[in-house]
Enzyme design. Structure first.
Site, short mmCIF file in Angstrom:
data_model
loop_
_atom_site.label_atom_id
_atom_site.label_comp_id
_atom_site.label_asym_id
_atom_site.label_seq_id
_atom_site.Cartn_x
_atom_site.Cartn_y
_atom_site.Cartn_z
N ASN A 109 0.85 -1.20 0.00
CA ASN A 109 0.00 0.00 0.00
C ASN A 109 0.88 1.24 0.00
O ASN A 109 1.93 1.29 0.66
CB ASN A 109 -0.98 0.00 1.18
N GLU A 128 0.41 5.24 0.50
CA GLU A 128 -0.52 6.28 0.94
C GLU A 128 -0.09 7.67 0.48
O GLU A 128 1.00 7.84 -0.10
CB GLU A 128 -0.66 6.22 2.47
N CYS A 150 -4.07 0.53 -2.67
CA CYS A 150 -3.91 -0.69 -1.88
C CYS A 150 -2.81 -1.57 -2.46
O CYS A 150 -2.50 -1.51 -3.66
CB CYS A 150 -5.20 -1.49 -1.88
N GLU A 165 -2.94 -4.77 -3.10
CA GLU A 165 -3.42 -5.71 -4.13
C GLU A 165 -3.46 -5.04 -5.50
O GLU A 165 -3.08 -5.63 -6.51
CB GLU A 165 -4.84 -6.21 -3.78
N CYS A 182 -10.09 -5.17 0.22
CA CYS A 182 -11.22 -4.24 0.23
C CYS A 182 -12.10 -4.47 -1.00
O CYS A 182 -11.72 -5.18 -1.94
CB CYS A 182 -10.73 -2.79 0.30
N CYS A 232 -10.58 -3.53 -4.44
CA CYS A 232 -9.57 -4.51 -4.89
C CYS A 232 -10.24 -5.80 -5.38
O CYS A 232 -9.81 -6.39 -6.37
CB CYS A 232 -8.58 -4.81 -3.78
N1 THU Z 1 -5.30 -1.47 2.32
C1 THU Z 1 -4.74 -2.30 1.39
O1 THU Z 1 -3.57 -2.13 0.99
N2 THU Z 1 -5.49 -3.30 0.90
C2 THU Z 1 -6.78 -3.54 1.24
O2 THU Z 1 -7.42 -4.38 0.63
C3 THU Z 1 -7.38 -2.82 2.36
C4 THU Z 1 -6.64 -1.62 2.83
C5 THU Z 1 -4.50 -0.35 2.82
C6 THU Z 1 -5.01 1.00 2.39
C7 THU Z 1 -4.45 1.89 3.48
O3 THU Z 1 -3.14 2.26 3.13
C8 THU Z 1 -4.39 0.98 4.71
O4 THU Z 1 -4.51 -0.34 4.23
C9 THU Z 1 -5.47 1.23 5.73
O5 THU Z 1 -6.71 1.23 5.14
#
Ligand code: THU
Length: 141
Positions: free
Chosen positions: A45, A47, A56, A58, A96, A99
């Site tokens: 991930n 940000e 994300c 994935e 999520c 994804c």
């Molecule tokens: N996140 C992912 O990388 N994948 C997911 O499927 C769910 C959330 C990340 C996004 C953000 O950087 C952190 O997790 C918290 O939501």
């Protein structure tokens, strides 16, 4: 072609999570996507100060794979945990909704998804189990 075990794929996801750029959520996620060619594409991930611009793990992996010409996938491992995990707590990072939808664009519904706390502690699901009754190309016909 090299064969990868669940263990290998989970290890790749755990290693990918170490590259996570997550100063805002303080939650690291790593993904390892096994392509039909036998190559593993990893992602973490990433940000942003403008929170909605985060991507994300994935989708990072999917985008890397597609941009390198891989369009068929066999399995995906995901590992996520807070920067400061609580001792003795199990962390399962389910993908999520966005994804899951992006995966459904490229992967078959029987794609194996490993949601891994560790190499020995993980849940195994298919994409169909995580994204039932999904919107797909059939809807557009
Ligand atoms: N996140 C992912 O990388 N994948 C997911 O499927 C769910 C959330 C990340 C996004 C953000 O950087 C952190 O997790 C918290 O939501």
């Amino acid at each position: 072609m090299k064969k990868y075990s669940n263990n290998d794929l989970i290890l790749s996801a755990i290693n990918a999570s170490k590259k996570s750029y997550s100063p805002y959520s303080k939650y690291r996620v790593g993904a390892a996507l096994l392509g039909a060619s036998g190559k593993i594409y990893t992602g973490c991930n990433v940000e942003n100060e403008s929170y909605g611009a985060a991507i994300c793990a994935e989708r990072t992996a999917v985008v890397k794979a597609i941009s390198e010409g891989e369009q068929k996938f066999v399995a995906l491992a995901i590992h996520g945990s807070p920067h400061e995990p609580k001792p003795n707590q199990t962390y399962y990072a389910f993908p999520c909704g966005i994804c899951r939808q992006v995966l459904s664009e490229f992967a078959e519904s029987d794609l194996t998804i490993l949601i891994a706390h560790s190499e020995s502690n993980y849940l195994e699901r298919t994409l169909a189990e995580l994204l039932p009754d999904s919107f797909g190309s059939d809807n557009l016909e």
